[in-house]
Design a protein around this motif. Structure first.
Motif, PDB file in Angstrom:
ATOM      1  N   ASN A   1       7.206  45.747  -1.497  1.00 55.78           N
ATOM      2  CA  ASN A   1       5.724  44.783  -0.928  1.00 55.78           C
ATOM      3  C   ASN A   1       4.742  44.098  -1.179  1.00 55.78           C
ATOM      4  N   ILE A   2       4.522  43.615  -2.368  1.00 58.01           N
ATOM      5  CA  ILE A   2       3.952  42.645  -3.214  1.00 58.01           C
ATOM      6  C   ILE A   2       4.305  40.882  -2.645  1.00 58.01           C
ATOM      7  N   GLN A   3       3.252  40.308  -1.857  1.00 57.89           N
ATOM      8  CA  GLN A   3       3.028  39.267  -1.403  1.00 57.89           C
ATOM      9  C   GLN A   3       2.885  38.023  -2.489  1.00 57.89           C
ATOM     10  N   GLU A   4       4.112  37.752  -2.231  1.00 59.43           N
ATOM     11  CA  GLU A   4       3.606  35.920  -3.608  1.00 59.43           C
ATOM     12  C   GLU A   4       2.482  35.286  -2.192  1.00 59.43           C
ATOM     13  N   PRO A   5       1.621  34.714  -3.044  1.00 67.18           N
ATOM     14  CA  PRO A   5       1.302  33.563  -2.335  1.00 67.18           C
ATOM     15  C   PRO A   5       1.705  32.025  -1.734  1.00 67.18           C
ATOM     16  N   LYS A   6       1.276  32.070  -0.578  1.00 65.93           N
ATOM     17  CA  LYS A   6       1.834  31.285  -0.413  1.00 65.93           C
ATOM     18  C   LYS A   6       0.695  29.616  -0.471  1.00 65.93           C
ATOM     19  N   SER A   7       1.706  28.462  -1.374  1.00 66.92           N
ATOM     20  CA  SER A   7       0.662  27.355  -1.303  1.00 66.92           C
ATOM     21  C   SER A   7       1.056  26.607  -0.556  1.00 66.92           C
ATOM     22  N   GLU A   8      -0.601  26.347  -0.285  1.00 66.69           N
ATOM     23  CA  GLU A   8      -0.261  25.598   0.899  1.00 66.69           C
ATOM     24  C   GLU A   8      -1.409  24.358   0.820  1.00 66.69           C
ATOM     25  N   PHE A   9      -0.916  23.066   1.255  1.00 65.81           N
ATOM     26  CA  PHE A   9      -1.781  21.489   0.675  1.00 65.81           C
ATOM     27  C   PHE A   9      -3.322  21.731   1.408  1.00 65.81           C
TER      28      PHE A   9
END
Length: 87
Positions: A7-15
């Protein structure tokens, strides 16, 4: 334990910048480079001889205008928000 991890989502790295930003940045760099290329030259090999070609329209008006347009495009590319939705 394994159920909680799913259930824990990892933060998406975004430019910060997207393809549209980089496209405008490269266009701005091309304008600036062209302006500096057009500004170059016009000198004289002999320091005792004056070459009036240094005051040509290309070097005094066109080249600096291209550099300023390129800088304006760069500012636009930095401030452009590619995630903004069209209405």
């Amino acid at each position: 334990m394994s159920k909680k991890n799913k259930n824990i989502q990892e933060p998406k790295s975004e430019f910060i910048f997207q393809k549209k930003n980089y496209t405008f940045m490269f266009i701005g760099i091309a304008f600036i480079a062209l302006g500096f290329i057009l500004m170059s030259g016009g000198g004289s090999d002999d320091p005792n001889v004056f070459n009036p070609d240094i005051y040509s329209f290309r070097r005094i008006r066109l080249a600096p205008t291209l550099v300023l347009i390129g800088l304006g495009i760069e500012v636009y590319a930095i401030l452009l928000n590619p995630h903004k939705k069209k209405k």
